[in-house]
Design a protein around this motif. Sequence first.
Motif, PDB file in Angstrom:
ATOM      1  N   TYR A 259      -0.550  -0.538  -2.786  1.00  0.00           N
ATOM      2  CA  TYR A 259      -1.650  -1.411  -2.878  1.00  0.00           C
ATOM      3  C   TYR A 259      -2.254  -2.156  -1.505  1.00  0.00           C
ATOM      4  CZ  TYR A 259      -5.910  -3.562  -5.013  1.00  0.00           C
ATOM      5  OH  TYR A 259      -7.030  -4.096  -5.131  1.00  0.00           O
ATOM      6  N   MET A 260      -1.328  -2.547  -0.684  1.00  0.00           N
ATOM      7  CA  MET A 260      -1.578  -3.167   0.377  1.00  0.00           C
ATOM      8  C   MET A 260      -2.641  -2.570   1.426  1.00  0.00           C
ATOM      9  SD  MET A 260       1.727  -5.295   1.097  1.00  0.00           S
ATOM     10  CE  MET A 260       1.205  -6.782   2.105  1.00  0.00           C
ATOM     11  N   ASP A 261      -2.064  -1.221   1.474  1.00  0.00           N
ATOM     12  CA  ASP A 261      -3.182  -0.221   2.229  1.00  0.00           C
ATOM     13  C   ASP A 261      -3.582  -0.645   3.806  1.00  0.00           C
ATOM     14  OD1 ASP A 261      -4.535   2.049   2.519  1.00  0.00           O
ATOM     15  OD2 ASP A 261      -6.201   1.378   1.219  1.00  0.00           O
ATOM     16  N   GLY A 262      -2.542  -1.180   4.312  1.00  0.00           N
ATOM     17  CA  GLY A 262      -2.637  -1.707   5.642  1.00  0.00           C
ATOM     18  C   GLY A 262      -2.261  -3.113   5.917  1.00  0.00           C
ATOM     19  N   ARG A 263      -2.535  -3.967   4.729  1.00  0.00           N
ATOM     20  CA  ARG A 263      -2.448  -5.373   4.867  1.00  0.00           C
ATOM     21  C   ARG A 263      -1.056  -5.736   5.190  1.00  0.00           C
ATOM     22  NH1 ARG A 263      -6.085  -6.933  -0.179  1.00  0.00           N
ATOM     23  NH2 ARG A 263      -6.264  -4.863  -0.582  1.00  0.00           N
ATOM     24  N   GLU A 264      -0.100  -4.749   4.994  1.00  0.00           N
ATOM     25  CA  GLU A 264       1.301  -5.204   5.403  1.00  0.00           C
ATOM     26  C   GLU A 264       1.621  -5.299   6.823  1.00  0.00           C
ATOM     27  OE1 GLU A 264       0.979  -0.659   5.453  1.00  0.00           O
ATOM     28  OE2 GLU A 264       0.488  -2.297   4.233  1.00  0.00           O
ATOM     29  N   LYS A 265       0.599  -4.886   7.704  1.00  0.00           N
ATOM     30  CA  LYS A 265       0.445  -5.062   9.095  1.00  0.00           C
ATOM     31  C   LYS A 265      -0.421  -6.466   9.603  1.00  0.00           C
ATOM     32  CE  LYS A 265      -1.445  -1.440   9.468  1.00  0.00           C
ATOM     33  NZ  LYS A 265      -2.198   0.066  10.212  1.00  0.00           N
ATOM     34  N   LEU A 266      -0.655  -7.354   8.299  1.00  0.00           N
ATOM     35  CA  LEU A 266      -1.522  -8.268   8.967  1.00  0.00           C
ATOM     36  C   LEU A 266      -1.063  -9.428   9.560  1.00  0.00           C
ATOM     37  CD1 LEU A 266      -4.280  -9.552   8.103  1.00  0.00           C
ATOM     38  CD2 LEU A 266      -3.278 -10.738   6.046  1.00  0.00           C
ATOM     39  N   ARG A 267       0.210  -9.631   9.639  1.00  0.00           N
ATOM     40  CA  ARG A 267       0.823 -10.723  10.316  1.00  0.00           C
ATOM     41  C   ARG A 267       0.690 -10.226  11.860  1.00  0.00           C
ATOM     42  NH1 ARG A 267       4.918 -13.196  13.133  1.00  0.00           N
ATOM     43  NH2 ARG A 267       5.429 -15.149  12.722  1.00  0.00           N
ATOM     44  N   GLN A 268       1.287  -8.987  12.032  1.00  0.00           N
ATOM     45  CA  GLN A 268       1.111  -8.524  13.538  1.00  0.00           C
ATOM     46  C   GLN A 268      -0.444  -8.364  13.908  1.00  0.00           C
ATOM     47  OE1 GLN A 268       2.521  -4.211  13.775  1.00  0.00           O
ATOM     48  NE2 GLN A 268       1.373  -4.211  15.690  1.00  0.00           N
ATOM     49  N   ALA A 269      -1.287  -8.167  13.218  1.00  0.00           N
ATOM     50  CA  ALA A 269      -2.763  -8.358  13.552  1.00  0.00           C
ATOM     51  C   ALA A 269      -3.053  -9.711  13.919  1.00  0.00           C
ATOM     52  CB  ALA A 269      -3.467  -7.805  12.476  1.00  0.00           C
TER      53      ALA A 269
END
Length: 278
Positions: A259-269
């Motif tokens: 369900y994160m649908d990309g938000r798992e990469k938020l810290r890197q961003a």
Amino acid sequence: MTEHQALLEQRYGAQTKPARMAWNAQIAALLLHRSVRNYLPEALPEGALEAMVAAAQSASTSSNLHQWSVVAVGDPALKARVAELASGRKKDANRFINDAPLVLLWVADLSRSHAITCDGGGDAQVHDYLDAFLMASIDAALAAQNAVVAAESMGLGVVYIGAMRNEAQALAELIHLPRYSFVAFGLVVGKPADLPGKPETVRPRPPQSVVLHHDRYDFQRSMAGLDDYEAEFGKFREHMGSARRSWKESVVHYNRFDYMDGREKLRQAMVERGFNLL
């Protein structure tokens, strides 16, 4: 049934309701809040956006630093790209963004503070720490909620879009955000269109025993209050024509990793945006 009783009935249904409540017009209006996902193809009334921003600027802001900004996206092509980024693998999940006249992108914004600090001879080291990131995010949320209250007072409808964080870096680049800033969430705003077969109504909330604690947190009492909420949640989903699902099943659904649908990469961003989150 009095007007106030009717408002509590909409918000809590058959659950236990507050026995004592102070009332005024503003409290009554707040209880009528609902999320709107169907919009008329009409521009906002003249001055409505400016009124929302004035209300937002009247919210509390940590240390009077004003560490938020808002980007009002109304260009149809740009808005369509924003909707695409917010939909991710779900494709047209947020296509109603295209129907509304505006989507407001609320920015947690340390860029001004960072530039002023550096120009003033400081090293802005505090911006490397998690607290600065959190402070700017809270400022943006407080400002946005004031804007929501203003919008609804003018007869407009809104819905928050957390999926703006799905592709945080791509969205930041799309709207030319400076470093030390990111879109915390979006807010779609427009004139509600109540479509046949697509009812939008006040969503029931759990009884206050779930969220209100006195002096010390009572976890067992909080969890016990959820039993009555399940019945109201089920009635709401049936009214909306949604698939049968309990509230606890919904919690499990929204806490799946996919369900994160990309938000798992938020810290890197965020690190790429300048937030080191130490």
